[in-house]
Design an enzyme around this catalytic site. Structure first.
Site, PDB file in Angstrom:
ATOM      1  N   GLY A  62      39.303  23.736  35.506  1.00 21.73           N
ATOM      2  CA  GLY A  62      40.608  24.227  35.904  1.00 21.73           C
ATOM      3  C   GLY A  62      41.253  23.310  36.906  1.00 21.73           C
ATOM      4  O   GLY A  62      40.609  22.401  37.445  1.00 21.73           O
ATOM      5  N   GLY A  64      43.121  22.186  40.518  1.00 26.05           N
ATOM      6  CA  GLY A  64      42.927  22.518  41.915  1.00 26.05           C
ATOM      7  C   GLY A  64      41.721  21.848  42.539  1.00 26.05           C
ATOM      8  O   GLY A  64      41.174  20.873  42.030  1.00 26.05           O
ATOM      9  N   CYS A  93      33.247  20.522  34.991  1.00 26.88           N
ATOM     10  CA  CYS A  93      34.379  19.945  35.701  1.00 26.88           C
ATOM     11  C   CYS A  93      34.595  20.634  37.052  1.00 26.88           C
ATOM     12  O   CYS A  93      33.847  20.375  37.984  1.00 26.88           O
ATOM     13  CB  CYS A  93      35.622  19.971  34.836  1.00 26.88           C
ATOM     14  SG  CYS A  93      36.881  18.762  35.349  1.00 26.88           S
ATOM     15  N   GLN A  97      32.081  20.552  40.348  1.00 29.91           N
ATOM     16  CA  GLN A  97      32.459  20.228  41.719  1.00 29.91           C
ATOM     17  C   GLN A  97      32.172  21.387  42.663  1.00 29.91           C
ATOM     18  O   GLN A  97      31.730  21.186  43.806  1.00 29.91           O
ATOM     19  CB  GLN A  97      33.936  19.835  41.757  1.00 29.91           C
ATOM     20  CG  GLN A  97      34.263  18.580  40.957  1.00 29.91           C
ATOM     21  CD  GLN A  97      35.748  18.372  40.742  1.00 29.91           C
ATOM     22  OE1 GLN A  97      36.571  19.151  41.237  1.00 29.91           O
ATOM     23  NE2 GLN A  97      36.111  17.329  40.006  1.00 29.91           N
ATOM     24  N   LEU A 146      30.242  14.007  45.470  1.00 26.76           N
ATOM     25  CA  LEU A 146      29.185  13.215  46.088  1.00 26.76           C
ATOM     26  C   LEU A 146      28.048  14.141  46.502  1.00 26.76           C
ATOM     27  O   LEU A 146      28.291  15.229  47.047  1.00 26.76           O
ATOM     28  CB  LEU A 146      29.717  12.480  47.317  1.00 26.76           C
ATOM     29  CG  LEU A 146      30.917  11.543  47.101  1.00 26.76           C
ATOM     30  CD1 LEU A 146      31.483  11.079  48.437  1.00 26.76           C
ATOM     31  CD2 LEU A 146      30.529  10.369  46.235  1.00 26.76           C
ATOM     32  N   HIS A 196      33.815  16.758  29.882  1.00 27.95           N
ATOM     33  CA  HIS A 196      34.169  17.858  28.980  1.00 27.95           C
ATOM     34  C   HIS A 196      33.517  17.661  27.610  1.00 27.95           C
ATOM     35  O   HIS A 196      34.059  16.956  26.752  1.00 27.95           O
ATOM     36  CB  HIS A 196      35.691  17.922  28.815  1.00 27.95           C
ATOM     37  CG  HIS A 196      36.408  18.496  29.986  1.00 27.95           C
ATOM     38  ND1 HIS A 196      37.079  19.695  29.935  1.00 27.95           N
ATOM     39  CD2 HIS A 196      36.537  18.046  31.267  1.00 27.95           C
ATOM     40  CE1 HIS A 196      37.615  19.954  31.114  1.00 27.95           C
ATOM     41  NE2 HIS A 196      37.297  18.962  31.948  1.00 27.95           N
ATOM     42  N   GLU A 198      33.480  19.628  25.192  1.00 24.38           N
ATOM     43  CA  GLU A 198      34.227  20.338  24.147  1.00 24.38           C
ATOM     44  C   GLU A 198      35.415  19.554  23.613  1.00 24.38           C
ATOM     45  O   GLU A 198      36.029  19.956  22.611  1.00 24.38           O
ATOM     46  CB  GLU A 198      34.718  21.682  24.686  1.00 24.38           C
ATOM     47  CG  GLU A 198      35.989  21.658  25.513  1.00 24.38           C
ATOM     48  CD  GLU A 198      35.837  21.068  26.907  1.00 24.38           C
ATOM     49  OE1 GLU A 198      36.857  20.879  27.591  1.00 24.38           O
ATOM     50  OE2 GLU A 198      34.677  20.813  27.326  1.00 24.38           O
TER      51      GLU A 198
END
Length: 831
Positions: A62, A64, A93, A97, A146, A196, A198
């Site tokens: 997503g 942000g 993704c 993070q 990191l 990703h 997909e």
């Protein structure tokens, strides 16, 4: 025979535009899995109790930042689960993070974001990368994670700059030499991927990671969760899941429009007797087929004496293509034609017929205009038409960009005097079959055989007398003033877009602007349109006067088309093919001016093979796959053409074809036809997985059947459901769609795009439909006026929109030049 267990995976969607692709990948590869999708801000009273019903969780991607609580929502709670509530989690993704941040890592911006870029990734060959030392997935990220000084996380894969220095994949040379691409928790069942798997361009090895993860997840569950989740075995008739990847529009019954919703208004507002309608009756198509014998669309316009009133022509004649431009449609409107208008500002639907008008309450239609449109067309079905032509009658019109934004809950403020959606219910039409060289004169109006005969006779008579083609007058008016977008302002907006891309708020933003052409002379729009179609021929051209708006379009881009539902064999199932043809990537045919030689197809292909151009296209393709998967379900989608260069009058375009199958059924999946039979399919370009190939056993069929129906009491899905789920067109927004549209509203300073970036087309009484994206077009409103020296003056004011997809790889000058080139292709009709 015992039934196999059907597992449940929870996918937490962070308002991304690829989440449905992840859900479908899970279900396609893990045949006994059902995916339930919820949003990151889904209100759940007891999240721990809710999780007990699932075998695993995927924390999705997503826009942000992972340290913004509003951007990750429920995902952050996954990493804080106590030992008694642990279950396997895969982060992708943003989910990756978030895992890194939760266990001592950090996230920093990439100097050069990677969106829609295929890169080589090297793994340790352990855990979920067992047997997968080298993969080539697609990356979509502006930030990189990191590892911290804590040792709770174990790295699994890296993107090494040295591995990506070869002839085919140029290294970016700006980012760090090594980027962490995957990690796992050393003691908890948490795995995560930065890339990703997909994406349509991720390789098979990237997808195999899903198999490996599921194997590890099941092994962990068998050891640490001896009491498996207590969820039910899902099949037809079982309870509805908590969330679904199947957004649908479900209209209620149409009701009796003629007696309850239609009334006549006089100037004083008094109600009078309702008009006589036949809304509740089935329609029968009455028609004649004539040889075309050289007749052209302008000839037919003259013979029908359409004039300056309301009119609709969907015109493929200027640039005929078997895949997109095989038919032209002339809707024959009259004062008795029923008009349907929707206003975003008031949320009202207005029906007009002659002197009568009424307003429709959307309560009972899912409170949406598309719920009403679905019900409206559901009550108007026809038989007896020629199956070789796509239109027998039905709604023809447009949906503007502001109405499109409403479908994704982006607030807009339309004008109360201009409909944002306008359709005419066409009962009489003339359809030109350019491939078969036939002319179809048809009507669904009861007792209208005489009209068909009269018009057929006129057309036949004029064929025999070889009526000359209409000749457009010189459209040039000397006092015309063209106002272009300001270059400095546009480049500033490009920088704003790239700032949002670098911060992780978007992968791609489709920025637009507008030019205007003003004249004190009111021009007849039909000759202008004839000039446009001659200088900028396109397969999805359109002339429309409707609802006080005139549109002159030379669009090359199909938004979506869906075929009439057809049965297959003895099954009660019906099937309808839905097709999207997004265009992203543009080069001029005459880069050195109209008097210089055009570049060749080979040269254009080389220019459109750069990472930037392909990334622009790929991002929209993955977005469209997400939208379509959300309605047709997993296993019912393919990409028969991926990034093919097509040639048009003034431009070369990079085009992809995405297709899906709508299935409405009461039986098993054994009769589902293969998607690879599409006329656009070609070897080596398709990733096609059919429901029948997925159903390797009766048990698998039973487990997956509910996913295809979308709910316990199946509601028939139609192309209108796909239309509602897919607006606005992804090629005009960027990705993720919702966040990108909100940002663009701000960057474009809230200026409405109007019909530009919207869609125009038809919904057929036979069950099909076709819409193009409104680009390469000019439009005007009858109520446009200007104020000069305190007086109000009526002027001829045309608006032309143009823009381009802004990515991290865009240059300000390059994007400005592309936008001006697109404006120029339309402005040519004014001089």
């Amino acid at each position: 025979m015992p039934r196999p267990k059907c597992y449940r995976i929870l996918l937490i969607d962070a308002y991304d535009s690829f989440s449905n692709n992840i859900a479908s990948l899970l279900e396609e590869r893990l045949l006994t899995v059902q995916v339930v999708v919820i949003k990151i801000d889904q209100p759940i009273a007891d999240f721990l109790a809710f999780l007990r019903d699932f075998d695993a969780v995927v924390a999705g991607p997503g826009p942000g930042h992972p340290q913004n609580a509003s951007d990750v929502g429920l995902i952050a709670q996954l990493w804080r689960l106590g030992d008694d509530h642990l279950l396997p989690v895969l982060g992708i993704c943003l989910g990756f993070q978030s895992l890194l941040v939760a266990f001592g890592g950090s996230v920093v911006p990439l100097p050069e974001p990677r969106h829609g870029i295929v890169r080589k990734v090297t793994s340790t060959g352990s855990s979920i990368f067992r047997g997968l030392e080298r993969i080539c997935p697609v990356q979509y990220h502006s930030l990189h994670a990191l590892l911290g000084c804590h040792q709770e996380l174990e790295p699994l894969a890296w993107d090494f700059e040295a591995d990506n220095r070869d002839a085919e994949q140029m290294a970016d040379g700006v980012n760090p030499d090594a980027l962490l691409m995957a990690a796992k928790h050393r003691t908890k069942p948490f795995w995560a991927l930065q890339f990703h798997p997909e994406s349509i361009c991720s390789d098979e090895a990237s997808q195999q990671l899903i198999d490996n993860w599921w194997t590890e997840a099941q092994a962990w569950n068998s050891q640490h969760r001896p009491q498996p989740p207590t969820h039910l075995f899902y099949e037809q008739g079982s309870k509805t899941s908590f969330g679904s990847v199947d957004p649908h529009v479900d209209g209620g019954g149409l009701g009796n429009l003629s007696s309850q919703q239609m009334c006549r208004r006089t100037n004083s507002g008094d109600q009078m007797d309702p008009p006589t309608t036949t809304d509740a009756l089935p329609y029968l198509v009455v028609g004649r087929i004539l040889p075309l014998n050289g007749l052209k669309v302008p000839n037919i316009w003259d013979i029908l004496q359409v004039g300056e009133g309301d009119a609709i022509v969907l015109d493929s004649e200027p640039h005929q293509r078997a895949d997109t431009g095989s038919h032209s449609i002339i809707g024959c409107l009259s004062s008795a034609t029923l008009k349907l208008e929707y206003f975003v500002k008031s949320g009202k639907v207005c029906l007009r017929q002659g002197a009568y008008q009424s307003f429709v309450d959307l309560v009972g239609y899912d409170d949406t205009i598309f719920g009403y449109l679905k019900a409206f067309m559901g009550a108007r079905k026809a038989t007896g038409g020629d199956p070789h032509i796509p239109f027998w009658g039905g709604l023809m019109g447009y949906v503007n960009y502001e109405a499109c934004l409403e479908t994704i809950d982006i607030g807009t403020s339309g004008r109360p005097d201009r409909p944002d959606i306008s359709f005419a219910f066409i009962e009489r039409s003339v359809v030109i079959d350019h491939q078969r060289q036939r002319l179809h004169v048809q009507s669904i109006k009861p007792g209208d055989k005489d009209w068909v005969e009269v018009v057929s006779s006129k057309l036949a008579l004029n064929v025999l007398s070889k009526v000359p083609r209409s000749v457009p007058i010189d459209p040039l008016v000397l006092d015309s003033v063209v106002t272009y977008p300001d270059q400095t302002s546009y480049k500033r907006k490009i920088r704003n877009c790239q700032n949002y891309i670098h911060s992780g708020d978007s992968y791609e933003l489709c920025l637009t602007n507008q030019a205007t052409v003003n004249s004190s002379h009111l021009r007849s729009p039909w000759p202008l349109y004839l000039h446009l179609r001659s200088v900028n021929a396109a397969p999805l051209s359109a002339y429309m006067r409707l609802g006080g708006m005139t549109l002159l379009s030379s669009s090359p881009e199909r938004f979506m088309r869906w075929t009439r539902p057809t049965a297959s064999g003895a099954s009660k199932a019906t099937f309808s093919t839905v097709q999207f043809r997004p265009i992203k990537g543009t080069v001029k045919r005459y880069p050195n001016g109209p008097n210089e030689p055009a570049i060749t197809l080979g040269q254009a292909t080389a220019l459109l093979s750069t990472s930037k151009e392909r990334a622009e296209n790929l991002m929209i393709v993955d977005l469209i796959r997400h939208d379509l998967h959300g309605v047709v379900g997993s296993g019912n989608l393919c990409v028969p053409k991926l990034m093919v260069v097509e040639e048009y009058a003034t431009l070369f375009q990079l085009v992809t074809v995405v297709e899906g199958t709508l299935i409405n059924q009461d039986s098993t999946l054994s009769n589902v036809p293969s998607l690879t039979t599409s006329p656009e399919s070609s070897p080596g370009t398709s990733r096609s997985v059919t429901p029948s190939s997925l159903a390797s056993s009766v048990g698998h069929q039973t487990c997956r059947r509910r996913r295809l129906s979308g709910m316990s009491a199946p509601v028939a899905k139609s192309g209108i459901d796909v239309l509602a789920a897919s607006l606005p067109p992804g090629s005009m927004t960027g990705a993720p769609k919702r966040r990108s549209c909100a940002l663009l509203r701000q960057i474009e300073e809230g200026k409405p795009r109007d019909i530009y970036s919207g869609v125009v087309g038809y919904m057929d009484v036979g069950g099909g439909g076709d819409f193009s994206v409104v680009i390469r077009s000019a439009f005007r409103w009858d109520n446009d006026t200007t104020y000069q020296m305190g007086s109000r003056t009526k002027r001829d004011t045309w608006t032309i929109g143009a823009g381009g997809a802004i990515t991290a790889l865009s240059t300000e000058q390059g994007e400005w030049d592309e936008m001006v080139a697109k404006l120029g292709s339309t402005l040519r009709m004014f001089g």
